[in-house]
Design an enzyme around this catalytic site. Structure first.
Site, PDB file in Angstrom:
ATOM      1  N   ASN A 111       0.863  -1.178   0.000  1.00 53.17           N
ATOM      2  CA  ASN A 111       0.000   0.000   0.000  1.00 53.17           C
ATOM      3  C   ASN A 111       0.898   1.225   0.000  1.00 53.17           C
ATOM      4  OD1 ASN A 111      -1.806   2.040   0.473  1.00 53.17           O
ATOM      5  ND2 ASN A 111      -2.311   1.428   2.571  1.00 53.17           N
ATOM      6  N   LYS A 138       0.045   4.291  -0.293  1.00 52.42           N
ATOM      7  CA  LYS A 138      -0.619   5.495   0.219  1.00 52.42           C
ATOM      8  C   LYS A 138      -0.342   6.651  -0.756  1.00 52.42           C
ATOM      9  CE  LYS A 138      -0.176   3.428   4.682  1.00 52.42           C
ATOM     10  NZ  LYS A 138      -0.122   3.564   6.114  1.00 52.42           N
ATOM     11  N   HIS A 195      -9.496   1.112   4.819  1.00 55.67           N
ATOM     12  CA  HIS A 195      -8.219   1.362   5.487  1.00 55.67           C
ATOM     13  C   HIS A 195      -8.448   2.348   6.632  1.00 55.67           C
ATOM     14  CE1 HIS A 195      -4.178   2.747   6.301  1.00 55.67           C
ATOM     15  NE2 HIS A 195      -3.764   1.615   5.767  1.00 55.67           N
ATOM     16  N   GLU A 199      -6.884   4.823   7.633  1.00 51.63           N
ATOM     17  CA  GLU A 199      -6.713   6.249   7.302  1.00 51.63           C
ATOM     18  C   GLU A 199      -7.983   6.796   6.643  1.00 51.63           C
ATOM     19  OE1 GLU A 199      -2.981   5.714   5.289  1.00 51.63           O
ATOM     20  OE2 GLU A 199      -2.091   5.204   7.228  1.00 51.63           O
ATOM     21  N   GLU A 243      -5.366  -4.698  10.809  1.00 51.59           N
ATOM     22  CA  GLU A 243      -4.373  -3.642  10.989  1.00 51.59           C
ATOM     23  C   GLU A 243      -4.742  -2.800  12.208  1.00 51.59           C
ATOM     24  OE1 GLU A 243      -2.277  -2.662   7.007  1.00 51.59           O
ATOM     25  OE2 GLU A 243      -4.078  -1.469   7.136  1.00 51.59           O
ATOM     26  N   GLY A 280       2.268   2.611  10.647  1.00 55.23           N
ATOM     27  CA  GLY A 280       3.220   3.712  10.472  1.00 55.23           C
ATOM     28  C   GLY A 280       3.918   4.142  11.741  1.00 55.23           C
ATOM     29  N   SER A 323       3.403  -1.662  10.465  1.00 57.30           N
ATOM     30  CA  SER A 323       4.852  -1.627  10.727  1.00 57.30           C
ATOM     31  C   SER A 323       5.540  -2.959  10.418  1.00 57.30           C
ATOM     32  CB  SER A 323       5.132  -1.180  12.170  1.00 57.30           C
ATOM     33  OG  SER A 323       4.617   0.114  12.394  1.00 57.30           O
TER      34      SER A 323
HETATM   35  P1  PGA Z   1       2.763   0.552   7.595  1.00 55.49           P
HETATM   36  O1  PGA Z   1       1.325   0.726   6.929  1.00 55.49           O
HETATM   37  O2  PGA Z   1       3.362  -0.719   7.064  1.00 55.49           O
HETATM   38  O3  PGA Z   1       3.531   1.770   7.162  1.00 55.49           O
HETATM   39  O4  PGA Z   1       2.549   0.495   9.067  1.00 55.49           O
HETATM   40  C1  PGA Z   1       0.478  -0.397   6.747  1.00 55.49           C
HETATM   41  C2  PGA Z   1      -0.825   0.062   6.163  1.00 55.49           C
HETATM   42  O5  PGA Z   1      -1.271   1.179   6.435  1.00 55.49           O
HETATM   43  O6  PGA Z   1      -1.464  -0.678   5.404  1.00 55.49           O
END
Ligand code: PGA
Length: 253
Positions: free
Chosen positions: A9, A11, A96, A98, A168, A174, A213
């Site tokens: 992903n 983003k 997601h 976000e 998640e 992140g 992460s």
């Molecule tokens: P990350 O993001 O690996 O940077 O923690 C995962 C995601 O948002 O799908």
């Protein structure tokens, strides 16, 4: 046996120069076995990947979101699942965290997007996950299973045949602080059990992956868990070598 699944992903990251190096690194990746690999760049770059990666059937294209609207119409800024399918996408991320937390997407909207994706012939990566406050309040399981339920109620259990669930935890995304392998296994076990109520075969074939992460350094600890079928990777997926290292870990956890 569930085939492992690893998705990138991106983003809102990436430029053409980065895409070129990524395509160069992933282009030669043609394993005869191994995980299903999906790359989800920002929409303007989907076409680039369709042209540069499509000769390799090993890597599928995904989008990061789609509209709830299924018919074309006056919806400025929206991108339909049918349009994504039209340009070669096979997957789309829905729900997601976000989108849920930054842009206020409700469970009902996520469920509508899931249905729109499946109706357009796409497979969905359905993201679920609790916040830190919800975990601290002992509500993690209720929140995550509730997010799954709202999709099951709207789309029906059979729609899960066209989906991968990505667990998640919001606080792990992140942050550089992943969930523990045991916490992930517990939640993914609970998700699979919830799906079992709708059919044992469905639950056994459903892939549930972890995101938050994930790095080449810690991927194996998640991928080694019995309920964890792969990873949804954000930050580490911006580097083709790191992403490929995680893909390889999914092949041999
Ligand atoms: P990350 O993001 O690996 O940077 O923690 C995962 C995601 O948002 O799908």
């Amino acid at each position: 046996m569930r085939r492992p699944f690893v998705a990138a992903n991106w983003k809102m990251h990436g430029r053409l120069a980065v895409l070129r190096s990524y395509a160069r690194a992933l282009g030669p990746y043609h394993p005869t076995d191994g995980p299903e690999v999906v790359v989800c760049p920002p929409v303007p770059y989907l076409r680039f990947f369709a042209e540069h990666l499509s000769p390799s059937a090993s890597i599928a294209l995904g989008a990061q979101d789609c509209s709830v609207e299924t018919d074309d119409g006056a919806y400025t800024g929206e991108i339909s699942a049918a349009m994504l399918a039209d340009i070669g996408c096979r997957w789309v991320i829905v729900g997601h965290s976000e989108r849920r937390h930054r842009y206020g997407e409700t469970d009902a909207e996520v469920a509508a997007k899931f249905q729109a994706a499946v109706a357009a012939g796409l497979s969905a990566i359905l993201c679920v996950g609790e916040t830190h406050q919800e975990r601290d309040a002992g509500r993690a399981r209720a929140v995550v299973l509730g997010q799954l339920d709202s999709v099951l109620e709207a789309a029906g259990p059979a729609a899960l045949e066209h989906a991968v669930i990505a667990y998640e935890p919001v606080w792990a995304i992140g942050s550089g602080v992943p969930a523990t392998a045991q916490a992930v296994e517990d939640m993914q076990g609970a998700l699979r059990l919830a799906v079992t109520a709708h059919g044992r075969e469905l639950a056994e074939s459903l892939r549930i992956v972890y995101g938050g992460s994930v790095t080449p350094g810690n991927a194996a600890q998640f991928l080694g868990q019995p309920s964890v079928d792969g990873a949804l990777v954000g930050g580490a997926a911006l580097d083709a070598d790191e992403f490929l290292a995680i893909v390889r870990a999914a092949r041999n956890p």
